[in-house]
Design a protein around this motif. Structure first.
Motif, short mmCIF file in Angstrom:
data_model
loop_
_atom_site.label_atom_id
_atom_site.label_comp_id
_atom_site.label_asym_id
_atom_site.label_seq_id
_atom_site.Cartn_x
_atom_site.Cartn_y
_atom_site.Cartn_z
N UNK A 180 -31.92 84.91 16.94
CA UNK A 180 -31.41 85.75 15.85
C UNK A 180 -32.52 86.73 15.46
N UNK A 181 -32.32 87.41 14.37
CA UNK A 181 -33.35 88.33 13.88
C UNK A 181 -34.61 87.61 13.44
N UNK A 182 -34.47 86.34 13.07
CA UNK A 182 -35.61 85.51 12.68
C UNK A 182 -35.40 84.10 13.24
N UNK A 183 -35.65 83.97 14.51
CA UNK A 183 -35.47 82.69 15.19
C UNK A 183 -36.61 81.74 14.84
N UNK A 184 -36.27 80.55 14.37
CA UNK A 184 -37.30 79.56 14.05
C UNK A 184 -37.82 78.94 15.34
N UNK A 185 -39.13 78.71 15.36
CA UNK A 185 -39.78 78.13 16.54
C UNK A 185 -41.06 77.44 16.13
N UNK A 186 -41.69 76.80 17.10
CA UNK A 186 -43.00 76.19 16.90
C UNK A 186 -43.98 76.96 17.79
N UNK A 187 -45.02 77.48 17.17
CA UNK A 187 -46.08 78.17 17.89
C UNK A 187 -47.08 77.13 18.38
N UNK A 188 -47.41 77.19 19.66
CA UNK A 188 -48.42 76.31 20.24
C UNK A 188 -49.50 77.18 20.87
N UNK A 189 -50.62 76.56 21.19
CA UNK A 189 -51.78 77.27 21.71
C UNK A 189 -51.90 77.05 23.21
N UNK A 190 -52.12 78.13 23.95
CA UNK A 190 -52.22 78.06 25.40
C UNK A 190 -53.26 79.07 25.89
N UNK A 191 -53.96 78.71 26.95
CA UNK A 191 -54.84 79.66 27.61
C UNK A 191 -54.15 80.16 28.87
N UNK A 192 -54.04 81.47 28.98
CA UNK A 192 -53.42 82.10 30.14
C UNK A 192 -54.47 82.56 31.13
#
Length: 187
Positions: free
Chosen positions: A69-81
């Protein structure tokens, strides 16, 4: 009697509305499970506190993610690319590694949508700030616990896996990096 009919019709409409709403919320159900395997020695990179699969543990898999949606709820996680980082191999979208100082993300399988968001910007909002990041990879929700996934479990279906640059831009103190509730949208 007329008010009784109106009340009955209203009750039926309310029940149907609740069932439709419930069905929409459940539109992304687990697609299966995989059995965890113990990683060979030195084969699971735990940079950024990444999890390694556990022998015999069942991990839930998903082929979908919650609706965008316009404001999709999610969980931000940390990753090294970066090469040698906990993200494993090069990014799916461009077959390259990316600096931790560049705002890039991997999206859960359903949101990655077979690469349809590759190299597109998304806007991530949290902590009273917003940042744009480029989608460069998939956080695989369908597979895991193997060499291709660095012996890490499958991603949940609501993950935006982000580089350090995203966390910095959101103004999150480094001690709090790891997991955080956010919203995101296509830019």
């Amino acid at each position: 009697m007329n008010s009784f009919r109106k009340g009955a019709v209203l009750l039926v409409l309310l029940i149907l509305s609740a069932q439709c709403s419930e069905a929409r919320l459940q539109s992304c159900k687990p697609s299966g499970k995989i059995m965890g395997k113990k990683p060979p020695p030195g084969q699971c990179n735990q940079e950024n506190d990444s999890d390694c699969c556990k022998q015999g543990k069942l991990y839930t898999t998903y082929k979908c993610s919650p609706p965008v949606s316009g404001t999709t709820k999610a969980v931000l996680t940390l990753n090294s690319f970066e090469e040698g980082g906990d993200g494993g191999g090069p990014s799916e979208c461009d077959n390259k590694y990316h600096s931790d100082n560049t705002p890039v993300v991997a999206l859960s399988t359903g949101w990655y949508s077979e690469g349809s968001r590759c190299l597109n910007n998304i806007t991530i909002s949290a902590n009273g700030r917003s940042v744009m990041a480029v989608v460069v990879d998939e956080c695989d929700s369908t597979m895991g616990c193997d060499v291709d996934h660095d012996y890490q479990p499958p991603c949940p279906n609501n993950i935006v896996d982000a580089s350090k640059a995203v966390w910095k831009a959101l103004g999150v103190p480094e001690d709090d990096w790891g997991e955080m509730d956010i919203t995101w949208s296509d830019a």
